[in-house]
Write a protein that holds these residues in place. Sequence first.
Motif, PDB file in Angstrom:
ATOM      1  N   TRP A  92       0.808  -1.222   0.000  1.00  0.00           N
ATOM      2  CA  TRP A  92       0.000   0.000   0.000  1.00  0.00           C
ATOM      3  C   TRP A  92       0.836   1.264   0.000  1.00  0.00           C
ATOM      4  N   ASN A  93       2.126   1.173   0.312  1.00  0.00           N
ATOM      5  CA  ASN A  93       2.980   2.358   0.395  1.00  0.00           C
ATOM      6  C   ASN A  93       3.969   2.474  -0.754  1.00  0.00           C
ATOM      7  N   ARG A  94       3.862   1.614  -1.751  1.00  0.00           N
ATOM      8  CA  ARG A  94       4.902   1.564  -2.784  1.00  0.00           C
ATOM      9  C   ARG A  94       5.079   2.893  -3.513  1.00  0.00           C
ATOM     10  N   SER A  95       4.008   3.625  -3.730  1.00  0.00           N
ATOM     11  CA  SER A  95       4.104   4.866  -4.509  1.00  0.00           C
ATOM     12  C   SER A  95       5.086   5.856  -3.895  1.00  0.00           C
ATOM     13  N   GLU A  96       5.245   5.813  -2.556  1.00  0.00           N
ATOM     14  CA  GLU A  96       6.161   6.749  -1.892  1.00  0.00           C
ATOM     15  C   GLU A  96       7.613   6.335  -2.058  1.00  0.00           C
ATOM     16  N   LEU A  97       7.844   5.093  -2.491  1.00  0.00           N
ATOM     17  CA  LEU A  97       9.218   4.574  -2.527  1.00  0.00           C
ATOM     18  C   LEU A  97       9.720   4.264  -3.931  1.00  0.00           C
ATOM     19  N   GLU A  98       8.928   4.560  -4.955  1.00  0.00           N
ATOM     20  CA  GLU A  98       9.281   4.166  -6.318  1.00  0.00           C
ATOM     21  C   GLU A  98      10.687   4.598  -6.716  1.00  0.00           C
ATOM     22  N   ASP A  99      11.106   5.788  -6.297  1.00  0.00           N
ATOM     23  CA  ASP A  99      12.412   6.287  -6.705  1.00  0.00           C
ATOM     24  C   ASP A  99      13.537   5.828  -5.783  1.00  0.00           C
ATOM     25  N   LEU A 100      13.215   5.030  -4.766  1.00  0.00           N
ATOM     26  CA  LEU A 100      14.220   4.587  -3.804  1.00  0.00           C
ATOM     27  C   LEU A 100      14.485   3.090  -3.853  1.00  0.00           C
ATOM     28  N   LEU A 101      13.562   2.325  -4.434  1.00  0.00           N
ATOM     29  CA  LEU A 101      13.684   0.876  -4.405  1.00  0.00           C
ATOM     30  C   LEU A 101      14.837   0.400  -5.283  1.00  0.00           C
ATOM     31  N   PRO A 102      15.530  -0.643  -4.840  1.00  0.00           N
ATOM     32  CA  PRO A 102      16.596  -1.213  -5.673  1.00  0.00           C
ATOM     33  C   PRO A 102      16.008  -1.878  -6.905  1.00  0.00           C
ATOM     34  N   PRO A 103      16.796  -2.042  -7.970  1.00  0.00           N
ATOM     35  CA  PRO A 103      16.267  -2.672  -9.186  1.00  0.00           C
ATOM     36  C   PRO A 103      15.918  -4.144  -8.932  1.00  0.00           C
ATOM     37  N   GLY A 104      15.039  -4.669  -9.784  1.00  0.00           N
ATOM     38  CA  GLY A 104      14.673  -6.073  -9.668  1.00  0.00           C
ATOM     39  C   GLY A 104      13.393  -6.273  -8.887  1.00  0.00           C
ATOM     40  N   PRO A 105      12.918  -7.527  -8.859  1.00  0.00           N
ATOM     41  CA  PRO A 105      11.665  -7.820  -8.152  1.00  0.00           C
ATOM     42  C   PRO A 105      11.815  -7.674  -6.649  1.00  0.00           C
ATOM     43  N   LEU A 106      10.708  -7.407  -5.990  1.00  0.00           N
ATOM     44  CA  LEU A 106      10.709  -7.327  -4.537  1.00  0.00           C
ATOM     45  C   LEU A 106      10.956  -8.711  -3.933  1.00  0.00           C
ATOM     46  N   ILE A 185      12.198   0.104   2.133  1.00  0.00           N
ATOM     47  CA  ILE A 185      13.150   0.820   1.289  1.00  0.00           C
ATOM     48  C   ILE A 185      14.265  -0.091   0.801  1.00  0.00           C
ATOM     49  N   THR A 186      14.456  -1.226   1.482  1.00  0.00           N
ATOM     50  CA  THR A 186      15.495  -2.183   1.090  1.00  0.00           C
ATOM     51  C   THR A 186      14.997  -3.200   0.068  1.00  0.00           C
ATOM     52  N   GLY A 187      13.739  -3.056  -0.401  1.00  0.00           N
ATOM     53  CA  GLY A 187      13.260  -3.900  -1.472  1.00  0.00           C
ATOM     54  C   GLY A 187      12.525  -5.159  -1.061  1.00  0.00           C
ATOM     55  N   TYR A 188      11.968  -5.147   0.149  1.00  0.00           N
ATOM     56  CA  TYR A 188      11.199  -6.307   0.615  1.00  0.00           C
ATOM     57  C   TYR A 188       9.701  -6.016   0.551  1.00  0.00           C
ATOM     58  N   ARG A 189       8.947  -7.022   0.156  1.00  0.00           N
ATOM     59  CA  ARG A 189       7.484  -6.971   0.243  1.00  0.00           C
ATOM     60  C   ARG A 189       7.101  -7.775   1.480  1.00  0.00           C
ATOM     61  N   VAL A 190       6.702  -7.081   2.527  1.00  0.00           N
ATOM     62  CA  VAL A 190       6.469  -7.699   3.828  1.00  0.00           C
ATOM     63  C   VAL A 190       4.985  -7.969   4.026  1.00  0.00           C
ATOM     64  N   THR A 191       4.641  -9.218   4.328  1.00  0.00           N
ATOM     65  CA  THR A 191       3.265  -9.580   4.648  1.00  0.00           C
ATOM     66  C   THR A 191       3.131  -9.724   6.162  1.00  0.00           C
ATOM     67  N   PRO A 192       2.368  -8.855   6.825  1.00  0.00           N
ATOM     68  CA  PRO A 192       2.186  -8.970   8.274  1.00  0.00           C
ATOM     69  C   PRO A 192       1.129 -10.032   8.595  1.00  0.00           C
ATOM     70  N   VAL A 193       1.488 -10.966   9.453  1.00  0.00           N
ATOM     71  CA  VAL A 193       0.576 -12.011   9.918  1.00  0.00           C
ATOM     72  C   VAL A 193       0.156 -11.655  11.349  1.00  0.00           C
ATOM     73  N   VAL A 194      -1.119 -11.380  11.546  1.00  0.00           N
ATOM     74  CA  VAL A 194      -1.633 -11.069  12.882  1.00  0.00           C
ATOM     75  C   VAL A 194      -1.989 -12.394  13.565  1.00  0.00           C
ATOM     76  N   ALA A 195      -1.569 -12.542  14.824  1.00  0.00           N
ATOM     77  CA  ALA A 195      -1.770 -13.802  15.535  1.00  0.00           C
ATOM     78  C   ALA A 195      -1.998 -13.536  17.008  1.00  0.00           C
ATOM     79  N   VAL A 196      -2.590 -14.515  17.689  1.00  0.00           N
ATOM     80  CA  VAL A 196      -2.742 -14.450  19.140  1.00  0.00           C
ATOM     81  C   VAL A 196      -1.682 -15.364  19.744  1.00  0.00           C
ATOM     82  N   ILE A 197      -1.027 -14.876  20.790  1.00  0.00           N
ATOM     83  CA  ILE A 197       0.068 -15.604  21.437  1.00  0.00           C
ATOM     84  C   ILE A 197      -0.325 -15.972  22.861  1.00  0.00           C
TER      85      ILE A 197
END
Length: 270
Positions: A92-106, A185-197
């Motif tokens: 959801w935040n990619r538009s803010e980082l387009e000019d900062l992301l390293p080349p290649g797939p996330l 900004i380091t080129g990762y697509r992070v999926t947050p998993v919400v869980a109960v501990i």
Amino acid sequence: MQTTEKPARAVPSPCIGKCQLDPHRSCTGCLRSLDEIARWSSMSERERQHVMHHRLPLREQLRASLEGSLADHQRLMRALHPLDAPPQGDGWNRSELEDLLPPGPLVEAAVLAGIVPRATGAQVILTRRTEALRQHGGQVGFPGGRTEADDADAVAAALRESNEEIALAAGQVQALGYLDPFVTITGYRVTPVVAVIDPGFKPVPSPDEVADVFEVPLDFLMSPDNLRHVEIVHRGRVRHVLEYSWPGQRIWGATAAILYNLRRRLEELS
């Protein structure tokens, strides 16, 4: 010779007669998943006992700890993407980082946004990285990291990383659903998993990765008054950085943004 058939033994059930499924196909009454309900009579006695004495009590503790908050149990479950329907898209935040992301797939990654039900209210478990780490040294974050080839999905990756970092056993955590993916900004697509501990969990930080493990009240993190929007200029553009101030800790960057995403998804349901 006449034989008498033994009557079928009744299988005890946690059903309380309030049978309605939430968006995640779990019963809002007994808290069992649709799969657990469907398989109940065919489960082994050991599995049924595990569900009744471990899984369901933990879910009930979560429901009680969230009562009266923005993230009450039903709203929280509605705000999350179901486990069988992982969110798509780059973030959801990619538009803010387009000019900062390293080349290649996330690069795919996952984190565990763990909620600990306490008598005083729900808490979010966070870690502070050791200063010696090459990336994100000294920063506060959720347990997690890169998704490996043998990880079945984001849940598996988040659980594996959490076990490696803070010794969280799979039997002490139950995944609830996903938040929206977030791009770093380091080129990762992070999926947050919400869980109960399980509140009985005692973290054992990996000394090579984690300097501290601590909890912050979910209500504090869901209050707009406690989140600062900081503007910085980086590479000729104004960037927005989110930050919470918690005694002794600075919660900012990707971690604050993931918590903000949860708050926004909850607010949209209000």
